[in-house]
Enzyme design. Structure first.
Site, short mmCIF file in Angstrom:
data_model
loop_
_atom_site.label_atom_id
_atom_site.label_comp_id
_atom_site.label_asym_id
_atom_site.label_seq_id
_atom_site.Cartn_x
_atom_site.Cartn_y
_atom_site.Cartn_z
N ASN A 43 0.84 -1.20 0.00
CA ASN A 43 0.00 0.00 0.00
C ASN A 43 0.87 1.25 0.00
O ASN A 43 1.96 1.28 0.61
CB ASN A 43 -1.03 0.01 1.13
CG ASN A 43 -0.47 -0.23 2.51
OD1 ASN A 43 0.56 -0.86 2.69
ND2 ASN A 43 -1.18 0.27 3.51
N ILE A 44 0.39 2.26 -0.71
CA ILE A 44 1.15 3.50 -0.92
C ILE A 44 0.21 4.66 -0.61
O ILE A 44 -0.74 4.91 -1.36
CB ILE A 44 1.66 3.59 -2.38
CG1 ILE A 44 2.49 2.34 -2.72
CG2 ILE A 44 2.48 4.87 -2.56
CD1 ILE A 44 2.81 2.20 -4.21
N GLU A 45 0.46 5.33 0.51
CA GLU A 45 -0.45 6.40 0.94
C GLU A 45 0.00 7.76 0.43
O GLU A 45 1.03 7.90 -0.23
CB GLU A 45 -0.57 6.35 2.47
CG GLU A 45 -1.15 5.00 2.92
CD GLU A 45 -1.39 4.90 4.41
OE1 GLU A 45 -0.89 5.73 5.19
OE2 GLU A 45 -2.14 3.97 4.79
N CYS A 54 -4.10 0.65 -2.49
CA CYS A 54 -3.96 -0.57 -1.70
C CYS A 54 -2.89 -1.50 -2.29
O CYS A 54 -2.59 -1.44 -3.50
CB CYS A 54 -5.27 -1.34 -1.67
SG CYS A 54 -6.57 -0.57 -0.69
N GLU A 56 -3.12 -4.67 -2.95
CA GLU A 56 -3.65 -5.57 -3.98
C GLU A 56 -3.70 -4.88 -5.33
O GLU A 56 -3.32 -5.44 -6.36
CB GLU A 56 -5.07 -6.03 -3.61
CG GLU A 56 -5.17 -6.79 -2.30
CD GLU A 56 -5.37 -5.89 -1.08
OE1 GLU A 56 -4.80 -4.77 -1.04
OE2 GLU A 56 -6.08 -6.32 -0.16
N CYS A 92 -10.22 -4.66 0.46
CA CYS A 92 -11.31 -3.67 0.48
C CYS A 92 -12.23 -3.88 -0.73
O CYS A 92 -11.92 -4.62 -1.67
CB CYS A 92 -10.75 -2.24 0.51
SG CYS A 92 -10.27 -1.60 -1.12
N CYS A 95 -10.73 -3.05 -4.20
CA CYS A 95 -9.81 -4.09 -4.69
C CYS A 95 -10.57 -5.32 -5.18
O CYS A 95 -10.21 -5.93 -6.19
CB CYS A 95 -8.80 -4.46 -3.61
SG CYS A 95 -7.59 -3.14 -3.32
N1 THU Z 1 -5.22 -1.42 2.66
C1 THU Z 1 -4.66 -2.24 1.72
O1 THU Z 1 -3.60 -1.94 1.17
N2 THU Z 1 -5.31 -3.38 1.40
C2 THU Z 1 -6.40 -3.84 2.05
O2 THU Z 1 -6.82 -4.92 1.76
C3 THU Z 1 -7.04 -3.04 3.09
C4 THU Z 1 -6.48 -1.69 3.30
C5 THU Z 1 -4.50 -0.20 3.05
C6 THU Z 1 -5.08 1.09 2.59
C7 THU Z 1 -4.47 2.04 3.59
O3 THU Z 1 -3.17 2.40 3.16
C8 THU Z 1 -4.33 1.22 4.87
O4 THU Z 1 -4.41 -0.14 4.45
C9 THU Z 1 -5.39 1.51 5.90
O5 THU Z 1 -6.66 1.44 5.35
#
Ligand code: THU
Length: 143
Positions: A43-45, A54, A56, A92, A95
């Site tokens: 995941n890359i915020e 996310c 995935e 999520c 995804c």
């Molecule tokens: N996130 C994912 O990368 N994949 C998931 O299946 C659920 C949530 C990430 C998004 C965000 O960066 C962090 O988790 C918190 O929601």
């Protein structure tokens, strides 16, 4: 072909590269393509929170951007950045929808892992029943 434990190990490896200064929740994914290649994603915020991607989708978009569109399974691991033990990390809704665009609902396997020894396996249809699919656009203007 990679086995499930190996795919989980690769997902944990991908998680190391997560960029999560806002949620501090790190997720890793390992996407197994039908040709045997494995795409890692984390995941890359972003300071603009909605721009986060996310793990995935990172893995899917890496594969698709290289011309790969047939997939077998994905392993997902996630938890707080300081976690030493993990819960199952559910993908999520966005995804799941991206998976449904490219994967067969009754064959694509989603592996949610707490460790290489402790995991659950689902078919995409289990996690996305009553999916909205590309075929539903056929009656409109989709070519
Ligand atoms: N996130 C994912 O990368 N994949 C998931 O299946 C659920 C949530 C990430 C998004 C965000 O960066 C962090 O988790 C918190 O929601």
């Amino acid at each position: 072909m990679a086995d499930i434990k190996e795919l989980i190990r690769i997902a944990f490896d991908a998680r190391k590269y997560s960029y999560t200064p806002y949620s501090h929740f790190r997720v890793g994914a390992a996407l197994l393509a039908s040709d045997g290649k494995i795409y890692q994603g984390c995941n890359i915020e972003n300071a603009s929170y909605g721009a986060a991607n996310c793990a995935e989708r990172t893995a899917f978009f890496k594969a698709i951007s290289e011309g790969v569109r047939e997939f077998d399974s994905i392993a997902i691991v996630g938890g707080p950045e300081d976690a030493t033990e993990f819960e199952y990390c559910q993908p999520c809704g966005i995804c799941r929808q991206v998976m449904a665009e490219f994967c067969d609902l009754d064959h694509f396997r989603i592996i949610l892992a707490r460790s290489t020894e402790d995991y659950q396996e689902f078919l995409l249809r289990d996690l996305l029943p009553h999916a909205f699919l590309p075929e539903q656009l056929d009656s409109a203007s989709r070519k």
